[in-house]
Design an enzyme around this catalytic site. Structure first.
Site, PDB file in Angstrom:
ATOM      1  N   ASN A 124      -1.353   5.797   1.579  1.00  0.00           N
ATOM      2  CA  ASN A 124      -0.063   6.407   1.286  1.00  0.00           C
ATOM      3  C   ASN A 124       1.115   5.652   1.890  1.00  0.00           C
ATOM      4  OD1 ASN A 124       1.871   8.819   0.848  1.00  0.00           O
ATOM      5  ND2 ASN A 124       1.819   8.619   3.084  1.00  0.00           N
ATOM      6  N   TYR A 143      11.259  -2.155  -5.193  1.00  0.00           N
ATOM      7  CA  TYR A 143      10.445  -0.963  -4.932  1.00  0.00           C
ATOM      8  C   TYR A 143       9.715  -0.540  -6.204  1.00  0.00           C
ATOM      9  CZ  TYR A 143       9.231   3.857  -3.746  1.00  0.00           C
ATOM     10  OH  TYR A 143       8.548   5.035  -3.543  1.00  0.00           O
ATOM     11  N   LYS A 202       5.546  -0.363  -6.907  1.00  0.00           N
ATOM     12  CA  LYS A 202       4.825   0.853  -7.270  1.00  0.00           C
ATOM     13  C   LYS A 202       4.157   0.728  -8.638  1.00  0.00           C
ATOM     14  CE  LYS A 202       5.592   3.131  -3.501  1.00  0.00           C
ATOM     15  NZ  LYS A 202       4.481   3.443  -2.577  1.00  0.00           N
TER      16      LYS A 202
END
Length: 266
Positions: A89, A155, A159
């Site tokens: 995570n 970012y 992801k």
């Protein structure tokens, strides 16, 4: 519920937010949780679980350094016996830089933590999970990896990479008994998004955060953590190579002029 009774579990990014919530929930369901984070607060998070009667170990780890991730996996096995589940995570944010603004160093650091971190967790964790009789790996991606508009270029790319990683890993671990999936949070109040929420509170506009999704609100860490626990559990025994959006419905549509139920669109 005790879906994780006797299971050895690693949670990275466990000092705060989604990771901390997940670690607590895993422990409440009987899991032996190894909490990892590069913040010293991870030790406090582990102590909170133990104080509540759970089994937990905390360790400061930089998940983007392969040697540290390899040592983390070995330490978790040594502390709790075997290894059954990893919730990869840990991640860093990225502001709102466009593709024309972010430096190469910024791109490299974001990818190092957000993408290489989960990849190394899979690389070094999957063999131990297989040796323990099988289990699951859950990675944290983001709605920013699904569509543009939810994060900076670096970012969002990191992801999207996580979403591709879980598909590839699921295929390449065929026969190993290790499922690999991802959660894709929307706007959640965590340490990473603290500047957004602090600004909204300061301006008296907290009610506007998350208003673009059909639920018209932002989410809590526990709402994402519960989905991560589902993916890690035998309840999701036939789910593999998938990325599940936990975003109030934000990613279910292209940009539109939204009509509120019962009201006439303007």
């Amino acid at each position: 519920m005790a879906r994780f009774e006797g299971k050895s579990i690693i949670v990275t990014g466990a000092a705060s937010g989604i990771g901390r919530a997940a670690a607590r929930l895993f422990a409440e369901e009987g899991g032996k949780v190894f909490l990892a984070d590069w913040s010293e607060s991870v030790l406090e998070a582990a102590e909170e679980i133990k104080a509540a009667g759970g089994t937990a170990t905390g360790r400061k780890v930089d998940v983007g350094v392969e040697a540290e991730t390899q040592a983390m996996v070995a330490a978790a096995k040594a502390a709790h016996g075997d290894l059954h589940i990893i919730f990869a995570n840990a991640g860093v944010g990225g502001g709102r830089d466009s593709v024309l603004e972010g430096s190469a160093d910024l791109w490299a650091e974001t990818l190092r933590v957000n993408l290489i971190g989960p990849a190394m967790a899979i690389k070094h964790g999957a063999p131990l999970i297989q040796d323990s009789g099988g289990g699951a790996i859950v990675c944290t991606a983001s709605v920013a990896g699904i569509n543009s508009g939810a994060g900076s270029a670096h970012y969002s790319a990191s992801k999207a990479g996580v979403m591709s990683l879980v598909k590839t890993a699921a295929q390449q671990l065929t026969g190993a008994g290790v499922r690999v999936n991802a959660v894709c949070p929307g706007i959640i109040e965590t340490g990473m998004t603290k500047p957004v929420f602090d600004y909204a509170r300061e301006k008296g506009k907290l009610d506007r955060v998350g208003r673009l999704n059909p639920l018209q609100r932002y989410g809590a860490p526990e709402e994402v953590a519960r989905v991560a626990l589902f993916l890690a559990s035998e309840d999701a025994s036939y789910l593999n190579g998938q990325s599940i959006a936990v975003d109030g419905g934000l990613s279910s549509s292209h940009p539109v002029t939204r009509q509120v139920y019962g009201q006439v669109a303007v």
